[in-house]
Write a protein that holds these residues in place. Structure first.
Motif, PDB file in Angstrom:
ATOM      1  N   GLU A   1     -27.693 -26.882 -28.166  1.00 27.56           N
ATOM      2  CA  GLU A   1     -27.739 -26.789 -26.706  1.00 27.56           C
ATOM      3  C   GLU A   1     -26.437 -27.223 -26.039  1.00 27.56           C
ATOM      4  N   LYS A   2     -25.586 -27.952 -26.751  1.00 22.59           N
ATOM      5  CA  LYS A   2     -24.286 -28.378 -26.213  1.00 22.59           C
ATOM      6  C   LYS A   2     -23.186 -27.357 -26.518  1.00 22.59           C
ATOM      7  N   GLN A   3     -23.581 -26.199 -27.055  1.00 23.20           N
ATOM      8  CA  GLN A   3     -22.634 -25.137 -27.443  1.00 23.20           C
ATOM      9  C   GLN A   3     -21.714 -25.584 -28.582  1.00 23.20           C
ATOM     10  N   GLU A   4     -22.230 -26.461 -29.442  1.00 21.18           N
ATOM     11  CA  GLU A   4     -21.507 -26.857 -30.645  1.00 21.18           C
ATOM     12  C   GLU A   4     -22.005 -25.981 -31.791  1.00 21.18           C
ATOM     13  N   MET A   5     -21.074 -25.337 -32.458  1.00 21.90           N
ATOM     14  CA  MET A   5     -21.412 -24.387 -33.513  1.00 21.90           C
ATOM     15  C   MET A   5     -21.172 -25.008 -34.881  1.00 21.90           C
ATOM     16  N   THR A   6     -22.156 -24.846 -35.748  1.00 27.44           N
ATOM     17  CA  THR A   6     -21.997 -25.223 -37.150  1.00 27.44           C
ATOM     18  C   THR A   6     -22.013 -23.929 -37.948  1.00 27.44           C
ATOM     19  N   LEU A   7     -20.881 -23.619 -38.541  1.00 24.92           N
ATOM     20  CA  LEU A   7     -20.774 -22.404 -39.345  1.00 24.92           C
ATOM     21  C   LEU A   7     -21.487 -22.645 -40.667  1.00 24.92           C
ATOM     22  N   ARG A   8     -22.447 -21.801 -40.998  1.00 23.29           N
ATOM     23  CA  ARG A   8     -23.226 -21.948 -42.233  1.00 23.29           C
ATOM     24  C   ARG A   8     -22.736 -21.015 -43.335  1.00 23.29           C
ATOM     25  N   HIS A   9     -22.388 -19.792 -42.955  1.00 21.57           N
ATOM     26  CA  HIS A   9     -21.990 -18.798 -43.951  1.00 21.57           C
ATOM     27  C   HIS A   9     -20.919 -17.892 -43.378  1.00 21.57           C
ATOM     28  N   LEU A  10     -19.910 -17.599 -44.189  1.00 21.31           N
ATOM     29  CA  LEU A  10     -18.877 -16.637 -43.828  1.00 21.31           C
ATOM     30  C   LEU A  10     -18.429 -15.999 -45.131  1.00 21.31           C
ATOM     31  N   ALA A  11     -18.607 -14.682 -45.227  1.00 21.25           N
ATOM     32  CA  ALA A  11     -18.253 -14.003 -46.473  1.00 21.25           C
ATOM     33  C   ALA A  11     -17.812 -12.578 -46.169  1.00 21.25           C
ATOM     34  N   VAL A  12     -16.882 -12.103 -46.993  1.00 19.81           N
ATOM     35  CA  VAL A  12     -16.414 -10.725 -46.928  1.00 19.81           C
ATOM     36  C   VAL A  12     -16.570 -10.151 -48.323  1.00 19.81           C
ATOM     37  N   GLU A  13     -17.006  -8.894 -48.398  1.00 20.58           N
ATOM     38  CA  GLU A  13     -17.173  -8.281 -49.714  1.00 20.58           C
ATOM     39  C   GLU A  13     -15.841  -8.339 -50.461  1.00 20.58           C
ATOM     40  N   PRO A  14     -15.879  -8.531 -51.785  1.00 16.74           N
ATOM     41  CA  PRO A  14     -14.646  -8.736 -52.566  1.00 16.74           C
ATOM     42  C   PRO A  14     -13.565  -7.674 -52.357  1.00 16.74           C
ATOM     43  N   GLU A  15     -13.939  -6.404 -52.246  1.00 15.78           N
ATOM     44  CA  GLU A  15     -12.943  -5.337 -52.108  1.00 15.78           C
ATOM     45  C   GLU A  15     -12.220  -5.385 -50.770  1.00 15.78           C
ATOM     46  N   SER A  16     -12.786  -6.076 -49.780  1.00 19.98           N
ATOM     47  CA  SER A  16     -12.211  -6.092 -48.433  1.00 19.98           C
ATOM     48  C   SER A  16     -11.566  -7.424 -48.071  1.00 19.98           C
TER      49      SER A  16
END
Length: 147
Positions: free
Chosen positions: A65-80
């Motif tokens: 609610e305070k607009q604080e973001m917790t990034l849980r996952h970030l992934a790009v396919e291996p070929e890209s």
């Protein structure tokens, strides 16, 4: 042309699960736990970067609610990988969601990516035997409205 789409309703799709799988510990339980998080928590968001209808990257986070973001996952396919998709997704999410701060805990393999984007990196030490973890923080500066 790349488009960032909300894919929270597409958790059952194989392509979405495969992309999410790149950013979790490589076992089926970790993937199921992540899928369950997105399914059951209304404060979580999951987006995929798509090109010509095919997802090439995924970003998942929690926003409080305070607009604080917790990034849980970030992934790009291996070929890209290495083509700027990770940075692109992150910048688009910042623009769309307007968080005041982003935090993410990561491993040594990904810490350079976050450093290059402008995150401040702090070692958390060896959280698991032989595995150093890092806390990466990005403070969003408010734009001066007079400009």
């Amino acid at each position: 042309m790349y488009v960032l789409l909300n894919v929270k309703s597409r958790l059952h799709e194989g392509e979405i699960q495969q992309l999410l799988g790149y950013s979790v510990f490589p076992d089926p339980d970790s993937l199921q736990e992540a899928l369950s998080q997105y399914e059951n928590n209304e404060n979580t968001w999951l987006f995929a970067y798509e090109s010509e209808g095919l997802p090439v990257g995924i970003i998942g986070f929690e926003l409080n609610e305070k607009q604080e973001m917790t990034l849980r996952h970030l992934a790009v396919e291996p070929e890209s990988r290495g083509e700027g998709f990770g940075r692109g997704m992150l910048l688009e999410i910042i623009d769309d969601m307007q968080p005041v701060r982003i935090t993410v805990e990561t491993d040594e393999e990904a810490v350079q990516f976050y450093r290059n984007v402008g995150f401040v990196i702090r070692s958390l030490g060896e959280k698991y035997p032989g595995v150093e973890r890092f806390l990466c923080t990005y403070e969003i500066e408010e734009e001066d409205e007079d400009e």
